[in-house]
Structures are given as structure tokens and as C-alpha cells.
Design a protein around this motif. Structure first.
Motif, short mmCIF file in Angstrom:
data_model
loop_
_atom_site.label_atom_id
_atom_site.label_comp_id
_atom_site.label_asym_id
_atom_site.label_seq_id
_atom_site.Cartn_x
_atom_site.Cartn_y
_atom_site.Cartn_z
N HIS A 94 49.17 38.38 44.37
CA HIS A 94 48.98 38.70 45.55
C HIS A 94 50.51 38.66 46.05
N ILE A 95 51.01 40.45 46.84
CA ILE A 95 51.80 40.42 47.22
C ILE A 95 52.02 40.58 48.30
N GLY A 96 52.94 40.30 49.14
CA GLY A 96 53.06 39.78 50.51
C GLY A 96 54.20 39.67 51.24
N TYR A 97 53.21 38.82 52.51
CA TYR A 97 54.83 37.74 52.90
C TYR A 97 53.33 36.72 53.24
N GLU A 98 53.56 35.70 53.50
CA GLU A 98 52.95 34.06 53.76
C GLU A 98 52.74 35.01 55.73
N ALA A 99 53.26 34.66 55.99
CA ALA A 99 53.10 35.39 57.78
C ALA A 99 51.84 37.01 58.08
N ASP A 100 51.75 37.40 56.13
CA ASP A 100 50.19 38.81 56.21
C ASP A 100 49.79 37.77 55.52
N ILE A 101 49.14 37.65 54.80
CA ILE A 101 48.70 36.09 54.23
C ILE A 101 48.41 36.34 52.47
N TYR A 102 49.88 37.60 52.40
CA TYR A 102 50.11 38.29 50.85
C TYR A 102 49.05 39.22 50.60
N SER A 103 48.66 40.42 51.88
CA SER A 103 48.19 41.27 52.05
C SER A 103 48.29 42.56 51.10
N TYR A 104 49.53 42.52 50.88
CA TYR A 104 49.95 44.09 50.74
C TYR A 104 49.55 44.72 49.83
N MET A 105 49.53 43.79 48.74
CA MET A 105 48.86 44.71 47.23
C MET A 105 48.50 43.59 46.74
N ARG A 106 47.23 43.28 46.01
CA ARG A 106 46.36 42.59 44.48
C ARG A 106 45.72 43.71 43.68
N ILE A 107 46.64 42.58 42.46
CA ILE A 107 46.65 43.12 41.51
C ILE A 107 46.01 42.22 40.19
N GLN A 108 44.67 42.77 39.46
CA GLN A 108 44.45 41.23 38.36
C GLN A 108 44.85 41.39 37.42
N ILE A 109 44.47 41.03 36.68
CA ILE A 109 45.33 40.73 35.48
C ILE A 109 44.73 40.62 34.12
N GLU A 110 44.28 41.44 33.57
CA GLU A 110 43.22 41.41 32.45
C GLU A 110 43.83 41.18 30.78
N LYS A 111 43.59 40.05 30.16
CA LYS A 111 44.83 40.22 29.35
C LYS A 111 43.28 39.79 28.04
N GLY A 112 44.50 40.76 26.96
CA GLY A 112 43.37 40.82 25.41
C GLY A 112 44.19 41.80 24.87
N ALA A 113 43.43 42.57 23.72
CA ALA A 113 44.52 43.46 22.34
C ALA A 113 45.22 43.85 23.82
N LYS A 114 45.57 44.27 24.64
CA LYS A 114 46.68 44.93 25.37
C LYS A 114 46.01 44.25 26.58
N THR A 115 47.33 44.35 27.35
CA THR A 115 47.37 43.99 28.90
C THR A 115 47.57 44.77 29.88
N LEU A 116 46.90 44.67 31.30
CA LEU A 116 45.80 45.14 31.96
C LEU A 116 46.41 44.55 33.19
N PHE A 117 47.18 45.76 34.40
CA PHE A 117 46.82 45.60 36.04
C PHE A 117 45.56 46.72 36.48
N LYS A 118 45.24 45.85 37.40
CA LYS A 118 43.61 46.39 38.01
C LYS A 118 44.49 46.18 39.38
N LEU A 119 43.76 47.67 40.22
CA LEU A 119 44.39 47.98 41.41
C LEU A 119 43.12 48.72 41.42
N PRO A 120 42.65 49.11 42.49
CA PRO A 120 41.83 50.02 43.29
C PRO A 120 41.59 51.26 42.48
N MET A 121 40.92 52.09 42.43
CA MET A 121 41.45 53.26 41.67
C MET A 121 41.89 53.11 40.17
#
Length: 292
Positions: free
Chosen positions: A100-127
Motif C-alpha cells: 500500500h502506497i501513500g500517506y498515513e493521513a490518506d490511509i495509504y490509498s495512492y496505489m496498491r500492488i498485489q505480489i505474486e511469487k512463483g517462477a517469476k515475481t509479478l506486481f499486479k495492478l488494475p489492468m
């Protein structure tokens, strides 16, 4: 008719991607994007997807050990890139295998990245999803809590009441945004001879404002998933103030929230036509994408 487009992309994490929790120490460090691919079943605007792919090609995500986040983009010219550049110098935290990325005052709402680890590491964002490689480790340090760059965060603005002013305009006195000779601008956007640059600047400012102020938790509150299309209309009067805000949406709650945020906008520098200030009608389409 020219319409400023904003695609508000909201990612809500409902469950971990894998059972074993990832640790903050695993995240800390620099990650380089090796490949960008389109997420399955996305129905977002094709031009937005292409622009987003281009923005993240070769990007470097830096999750510092003191909780500071930085992002380095190779492609910096687009409107979307200008929004993501604002995230540099914010904080990051790890929660439920999601960054979760942002500021505490904004409840870290600027961007969220799901992490998937396997043979490759993926950062999943919308779209899109990013195939990444860790290029540098970082050691844990004391968390450096940063204050928002903006004087009014989402939390503080929840205390500010939106302004909804109405007014009857005489027929023919309101000029569509696409037809006005000098369009209205907002913030530090300048009036220049380059009309398209003026429109681009205002589009970026309004987009950032909406992304900061829009209460994305509404989707959780109403258990919404999928895509919702919202269209907001308003008039910028000769004094730069906003009148007659209305909204339609496939999800009524988003229409009401959109109206609330537009009601918080500061005054514009008014548009001009034939050398005189005029009222200008503005249409703002937004697409909300929620991925479970």
C-alpha cells in the motif's frame, strides 16, 4: 465535443494470492520491470491500457528500508506518468501480501500492488501486471513517516463540506468546453496560446484532485465489483466558480461521490470567448474498475 477523460482505477484486495505471507524484508529494495502485460478480462479503454503499458516499461520501484517509496519512470511524458510521479516520496507498507502506497493521513490509498511469487515475481495492478526482478536489497531501518505533499489530504478534506451552487443561465450564454476560444484553467495552469496544452494541464490537475479526494472505500461498503461508468457535468461560471453539478452512473453511489468531490474543487480561471469571460460547460467521464 472535447471531453476530459479520467480513468479511476481502484484495486481492492479481498484475499491473499498465496497462503505463505511475504515479509517486508522481502519487499525492501529496488525492483526493475522487465515486461508489462495486460490483465485478463480487462474492459478498460484501450488507449488507457496502451498508455499505462508504456509508462511502466523499464520502470524501477524502490521500496526503501525506512518505509519511503520511490518510482523511476523511463517514459515520463504522458498524463498518467505525471500522476504516478507524484507517488515518489510517499510511504509504503505491507498488508495482506499487498503493498500500500501513500500517506498515513490518506490511509495509504495512492496505489496498491498485489505480489505474486512463483517462477517469476509479478506486481499486479488494475489492468496490467508487471514482471519484475529485484536488482538491489535494502536493510530495515526506522520507519520514516512522511507528511503529505498536499496541504489538504483526503482525511482532512472529509471535514470540508462541498459547495453545490445552482444558477439559471440564459440560453446561448454557456459555451461548450470544446468550442470556447480560451478554455478555463485551474491551479497553476497558465493561459497561453497553446490551447491543447491548457486543456492538458487542467485535465491533469483535475485528475489528481479526484484521485486524492475520491472515497474508494465506497466500493467495499456496497460490495461492488466489476466496472462502473460515471459521467459528471458542471458549469464553470464567469467568476471561475462551479455551478449546477450533476452526475449519472451505472452505480448511483459513485455518482454521488463524484458530485461531492467536484463540489470541493477550487475556483478556475474562467474561460473567454470573443475577448470576454464566459460560462463554460464541462463533461467529465470516469471509469471505475474494481478487481477482486
Amino acid at each position: 465535443m472535447f471531453q476530459m477523460r479520467l480513468c479511476l482505477l481502484v484495486l481492492f484486495i479481498t484475499q491473499p494470492i498465496f497462503s505463505q505471507s511475504i515479509t517486508p524484508e522481502e519487499v525492501m529494495g529496488a525492483w526493475k520491470v522487465n515486461a508489462v502485460s495486460i490483465a485478463q478480462n480487462t474492459d478498460a479503454l484501450p488507449e488507457k491500457v496502451r498508455e499505462l503499458k508504456k509508462v511502466f516499461e523499464g520502470a524501477i520501484f524502490n521500496f526503501q528500508g525506512n518505509g519511503v517509496f520511490e518510482i523511476e519512470l523511463q517514459n515520463k511524458s504522458s498524463q498518467i506518468a505525471s500522476i504516478f510521479k507524484e507517488f515518489t516520496g510517499t510511504n509504503w507498507i505491507l498488508k495482506n501480501n499487498s503493498i500500500h502506497i501513500g500517506y498515513e493521513a490518506d490511509i495509504y490509498s495512492y496505489m496498491r500492488i498485489q505480489i505474486e511469487k512463483g517462477a517469476k515475481t509479478l506486481f499486479k495492478l488494475p489492468m496490467i501486471q508487471l514482471e519484475v526482478t529485484k536488482t538491489k536489497d535494502a536493510k530495515p531501518k526506522k520507519f520514516k513517516k512522511l507528511k503529505s505533499k498536499y496541504p489538504k489530504t483526503r482525511v482532512l478534506n472529509s471535514l470540508k463540506k462541498p459547495v453545490f451552487k445552482t444558477k439559471e443561465f440564459d440560453e446561448g450564454t454557456v459555451i461548450p468546453y470544446s468550442e470556447v476560444q480560451t478554455p478555463p484553467v485551474i491551479g497553476d495552469c497558465e493561459i497561453t496560446a497553446d490551447i491543447e496544452e491548457m486543456k492538458k494541464c487542467t485535465s491533469q490537475k483535475v485528475s489528481r484532485f479526484l484521485n486524492r479526494k475520491f472515497n474508494t472505500e465506497i466500493a467495499n461498503d456496497i460490495n461492488f465489483s466489476g466496472t462502473a461508468v460515471t459521467k459528471i457535468r458542471f458549469i464553470i461560471d464567469v467568476d471561475g466558480s462551479v455551478y449546477n453539478i450533476s452526475a449519472t452512473s451505472t452505480q448511483p453511489e459513485f455518482a454521488e461521490e463524484g458530485k461531492r468531490v467536484i463540489g470541493l474543487l477550487p475556483n478556475f480561471t474562467p474561460g473567454q470567448h470573443n475577448g470576454k469571460p464566459v460560462a463554460v460547460s464541462y463533461v467529465l467521464p470516469m471509469t471505475f474498475k474494481v478487481v477482486e
